[in-house]
Motif scaffolding. Structure first.
Motif, PDB file in Angstrom:
ATOM      1  N   GLN A  86       0.814  -1.343  -0.064  1.00 32.63           N
ATOM      2  CA  GLN A  86       0.074  -0.045  -0.013  1.00 32.63           C
ATOM      3  C   GLN A  86       0.830   1.293   0.076  1.00 32.63           C
ATOM      4  O   GLN A  86       0.424   2.411  -0.432  1.00 32.63           O
ATOM      5  N   SER A  87       1.988   1.108   0.552  1.00 34.88           N
ATOM      6  CA  SER A  87       3.022   2.354   0.618  1.00 34.88           C
ATOM      7  C   SER A  87       3.526   2.503  -0.672  1.00 34.88           C
ATOM      8  O   SER A  87       4.002   3.623  -0.935  1.00 34.88           O
ATOM      9  N   ILE A  88       3.788   1.664  -1.752  1.00 34.88           N
ATOM     10  CA  ILE A  88       4.251   1.888  -3.036  1.00 34.88           C
ATOM     11  C   ILE A  88       3.411   2.282  -3.859  1.00 34.88           C
ATOM     12  O   ILE A  88       2.126   1.984  -4.173  1.00 34.88           O
ATOM     13  N   PRO A  89       3.547   3.796  -4.806  1.00 35.21           N
ATOM     14  CA  PRO A  89       2.696   4.063  -5.459  1.00 35.21           C
ATOM     15  C   PRO A  89       2.357   3.349  -6.569  1.00 35.21           C
ATOM     16  O   PRO A  89       3.377   3.003  -7.183  1.00 35.21           O
ATOM     17  N   LYS A  90       1.244   3.152  -6.898  1.00 36.05           N
ATOM     18  CA  LYS A  90       0.827   2.010  -7.975  1.00 36.05           C
ATOM     19  C   LYS A  90       1.368   2.675  -9.349  1.00 36.05           C
ATOM     20  O   LYS A  90       1.613   1.935 -10.351  1.00 36.05           O
ATOM     21  N   VAL A  91       1.344   3.935  -9.379  1.00 36.68           N
ATOM     22  CA  VAL A  91       1.626   4.688 -10.919  1.00 36.68           C
ATOM     23  C   VAL A  91       3.139   4.176 -11.101  1.00 36.68           C
ATOM     24  O   VAL A  91       3.638   3.950 -12.216  1.00 36.68           O
ATOM     25  N   ALA A  92       4.018   4.188 -10.047  1.00 37.37           N
ATOM     26  CA  ALA A  92       5.393   3.842 -10.079  1.00 37.37           C
ATOM     27  C   ALA A  92       5.418   2.089 -10.444  1.00 37.37           C
ATOM     28  O   ALA A  92       6.428   1.678 -11.005  1.00 37.37           O
ATOM     29  N   LEU A  93       4.534   1.371  -9.794  1.00 39.14           N
ATOM     30  CA  LEU A  93       4.782  -0.053 -10.102  1.00 39.14           C
ATOM     31  C   LEU A  93       4.098  -0.275 -11.350  1.00 39.14           C
ATOM     32  O   LEU A  93       4.672  -1.304 -11.883  1.00 39.14           O
ATOM     33  N   ALA A  94       2.981   0.335 -12.045  1.00 38.87           N
ATOM     34  CA  ALA A  94       2.782  -0.023 -13.252  1.00 38.87           C
ATOM     35  C   ALA A  94       3.694  -0.478 -14.329  1.00 38.87           C
ATOM     36  O   ALA A  94       3.477  -1.499 -14.935  1.00 38.87           O
ATOM     37  N   PRO A  95       4.530   0.626 -14.629  1.00 44.00           N
ATOM     38  CA  PRO A  95       5.497   0.298 -15.782  1.00 44.00           C
ATOM     39  C   PRO A  95       6.493  -0.919 -15.478  1.00 44.00           C
ATOM     40  O   PRO A  95       6.658  -1.467 -16.517  1.00 44.00           O
ATOM     41  N   ILE A  96       6.836  -1.221 -14.318  1.00 46.88           N
ATOM     42  CA  ILE A  96       7.863  -2.414 -14.085  1.00 46.88           C
ATOM     43  C   ILE A  96       6.883  -3.416 -14.421  1.00 46.88           C
ATOM     44  O   ILE A  96       7.517  -4.541 -15.006  1.00 46.88           O
ATOM     45  N   LEU A  97       5.649  -3.588 -13.824  1.00 48.55           N
ATOM     46  CA  LEU A  97       4.830  -4.690 -14.290  1.00 48.55           C
ATOM     47  C   LEU A  97       4.608  -4.665 -15.644  1.00 48.55           C
ATOM     48  O   LEU A  97       4.392  -6.259 -16.183  1.00 48.55           O
TER      49      LEU A  97
END
Lengths: 256, 245
Positions: free
Chosen positions: B86-97
Motif C-alpha cells: 500500500q505504501s508503494i505508489p501504484k503509478v510507479a509499479l505499473a510500468p515495471i509490471l
C-alpha cells in the motif's frame, strides 16, 4: 448434580504475573436446585460458572457433573450471558434453535417446541423478527429460551438481568422462576443484586473477592412460588442482612 | 446535480471560457455522441479491467483475511507485507509490471487489484475479529469446532464489515484501472483521456471522466444493492450491534 471440589483457578495477568481468581472453592448443587452466587465484582463468580460450563479448566481441583468430571463443554449444561448474544442475522426462531442446529440435535419437533417455549416467554408472534427489532428485555428472553430449548439439566446464568432496567428485571425474575418451576433443572445464577439472589434461590452462596472464596452459604427458607410480597417478610430480611454483613462487613474491616 | 450542470453550462457561455480549458456540458455531450461507438469500446475495455481487478480482489482478499484473522502469527507475518504494497505508489509499479508481464490485460488487472484489495482485507479482518467473545463462547459451549465457528458465527458476523470493504474496493477499482491505463494501454477510458488531451480535445477527456464517475457510482450501488437483497439484516447491523448493553 454439580460437585465443585476444592477448585483453584489462577490466570496469568496482563503483566505476566499470576492472578488468583478462585481459591479452594467447594460447592454442591442438587438436581433441580436453584443456587445464586453473589459477591462484589472481581470475586471470580463468572469464572466459577465458566469452570462448570467446561469453557475454562481449573488449575487445581475438579468439577463433577452428573458423576463425570467436566473436561469440556457438555450437553447437560446451557448458558445465559449478561448480554443476550443473539445472532444479528438470524430471526428469533432460528436464534432459539441455533445451539441445537450447531450440535446436530434437531428433531422434527424442534421448531414446534421452540414456538411453544417462545409463547410461554411472552414472545408469541415475534418468531420472525430480527434481534435488533426487539427490546433488551425481549432479547434476553430469547436468550433464555435458547438455553431452555437445549433441555439442560444445569442452567448457568451469568448476571442475565444485569443489563436490564429495574422494572424489566423484576418482571424477568418472576418469569424465570415460572419457567424453572415447570422444568426443575439445577440453576447456578450469578448476580450482584442481593434481593434478586434471595428472591430467586434456595441457597445463596456469598463469595469474597481476590481471591474468590466461599464465605457463607445461606439457606433461603421462603415458600414457593415466590413473589415480591415476600420481600417484606422477616426471613427475607434475615437473609439479605446476613449477605450484606458478609460483603460490606468485610470491606469495612479491610478499610480499617 | 442538475443545478450544478446548469450553472456550469451558463458560466462557460457567460464568461466565454475557451473549450480546451473548460468545455460546457453540451460540448461534452456532443463530442461523446459524435464518436459514441469508439467511446463505448473504451468504456467496455475499462469496465473489463475494473470488474476483473475487483473480482481478483474479492477472491484473494477474503481467504487472506480469514488466514490473518485465524492466527496472530500469520497476521504478524502477512500484515507488514500488505502495508508495503500500500505504501508503494501504484503509478510507479505499473510500468515495471508491464515490462515484466507484457503490454496486455494482466498487469492492468494486477494494478487494479493492488489498489482495491487492501480495504477489503482490513475490513474483513476487522469483522472476523469483532465477533463478541460471548458469541464465541456460545459456540464453544455448543461444542462447535474451529471450522463451524468460522462458518456459522464469525463469517456471518463479518458480513457488514465485508460489505463496507467491498464498497470502498468497488470505487477504488475504477481508480486502479485508470492508473494502469495511463501507463500502458491501447484502449480504455484512461487511454482516451491521455490521447484526447494530447490533441487538446478536452470535451472528450471530460466525457471519459464523467463515464468513469458513473461507472464508480453504479458499481458502488450494485454492491450496496446486493447487500440489501442478500443480507437485509446487515444494512442496519452497525447500529444494532450494541443494543441494551
Amino acid at each position: 448434580m454439580i460437585r465443585i471440589e476444592r477448585v483453584h483457578k489462577t490466570f496469568r495477568g496482563r503483566d505476566g504475573s499470576p492472578v488468583e481468581a478462585l481459591c479452594d472453592v467447594s460447592l454442591e448443587v442438587a438436581s433441580g436446585e436453584f443456587v445464586a452466587i453473589v459477591g462484589a465484582s472481581g470475586c471470580g463468580k463468572s469464572t466459577l460458572l465458566r469452570l462448570v460450563a467446561g469453557l475454562v479448566p481449573p488449575t487445581e481441583g475438579r468439577v463433577v457433573l452428573a458423576g463425570r468430571e467436566v473436561t469440556a463443554p457438555r450437553a447437560e449444561t446451557a448458558m445465559v450471558f449478561q448480554a443476550p448474544t443473539l445472532l444479528p442475522w438470524a430471526d428469533v426462531l432460528r436464534n432459539v434453535t441455533f445451539p441445537l442446529r450447531l450440535m446436530h440435535r434437531t428433531t422434527p419437533d424442534t421448531e414446534d417446541q421452540a414456538r411453544a417455549l417462545l409463547a410461554t416467554a411472552g414472545l408469541a408472534g415475534f418468531e420472525g423478527r430480527l434481534p435488533r427489532e426487539l427490546s433488551g428485555g425481549m432479547q434476553q428472553r430469547v436468550a433464555i429460551c435458547r438455553a431452555l430449548l437445549q433441555e439442560p439439566q444445569v442452567l448457568l446464568m451469568d448476571e442475565p438481568f444485569g443489563a436490564l432496567d429495574a422494572l424489566t428485571r423484576e418482571e424477568m425474575s418472576l418469569e424465570l422462576l415460572r419457567l424453572w418451576a415447570a422444568r426443575r433443572m439445577a440453576v447456578l445464577f450469578v448476580t450482584h443484586s442481593i434481593p434478586e439472589a434471595v428472591l430467586l434461590a434456595d441457597r445463596v452462596v456469598v463469595m469474597s473477592p481476590r481471591p474468590g472464596r466461599v464465605v457463607d452459604v445461606i439457606e433461603v427458607d421462603l415458600p414457593r412460588p415466590r413473589s415480591f410480597e415476600q420481600e417484606g417478610s422477616d426471613e427475607f430480611h434475615r437473609c439479605t442482612s446476613r449477605i450484606r454483613a458478609h460483603i460490606f462487613g468485610e470491606r469495612n474491616a479491610r478499610a480499617a | 446535480m442538475i443545478g450544478l450542470f446548469a450553472i456550469w453550462e451558463a458560466s462557460v457561455h457567460l464568461f466565454g471560457i475557451r473549450e480546451f480549458i473548460l468545455p460546457a456540458p453540451s460540448a461534452i455531450w456532443s463530442a461523446t455522441i459524435a464518436i459514441w461507438p469508439t467511446v463505448l469500446d473504451h468504456t467496455l475495455a475499462t469496465l473489463t479491467t475494473v470488474l476483473l481487478g475487483f473480482g481478483a480482489s474479492v477472491l484473494i482478499s477474503l481467504p487472506l483475511a480469514m488466514l490473518i484473522a485465524a492466527s496472530p502469527a500469520i497476521s504478524a507475518a502477512i500484515y507488514p507485507l500488505l502495508v508495503v504494497t500500500q505504501s508503494i505508489p501504484k503509478v510507479a509499479l505499473a510500468p515495471i509490471l508491464i515490462v515484466a508481464l507484457g503490454a496486455n490485460e494482466v498487469p492492468r488487472i494486477i494494478v487494479t487489484f493492488l489498489v482495491a484489495f487492501f480495504p477489503l482485507v482490513v475490513g474483513t479482518v476487522a469483522g472476523l475479529l469483532a465477533t463478541p467473545p460471548e458469541l464465541i463462547e456460545l459456540g464453544r459451549a455448543c461444542r462447535a469446532g474451529k471450522l463451524q465457528e468460522l462458518v456459522r458465527i464469525r463469517l456471518p458476523f463479518a458480513v457488514p464489515f465485508v460489505f463496507g470493504g467491498l464498497k470502498v474496493a468497488a470505487a477504488l477499482s475504477v481508480v486502479g484501472a485508470v492508473v494502469a491505463e495511463f501507463v500502458g494501454a491501447d484502449a480504455g477510458l484512461g487511454y482516451l483521456i491521455q490521447t484526447s488531451m494530447a490533441f487538446f480535445r478536452t470535451p472528450l477527456a471530460f466525457s471519459a471522466v464523467v463515464i468513469l464517475a458513473i461507472m464508480g457510482i453504479l458499481l458502488f450501488q450494485t454492491v450496496a444493492m446486493l447487500e440489501r437483497v442478500l443480507f437485509p439484516w446487515s444494512s442496519g447491523a452497525e447500529h444494532a450491534a450494541t443494543p441494551a448493553a
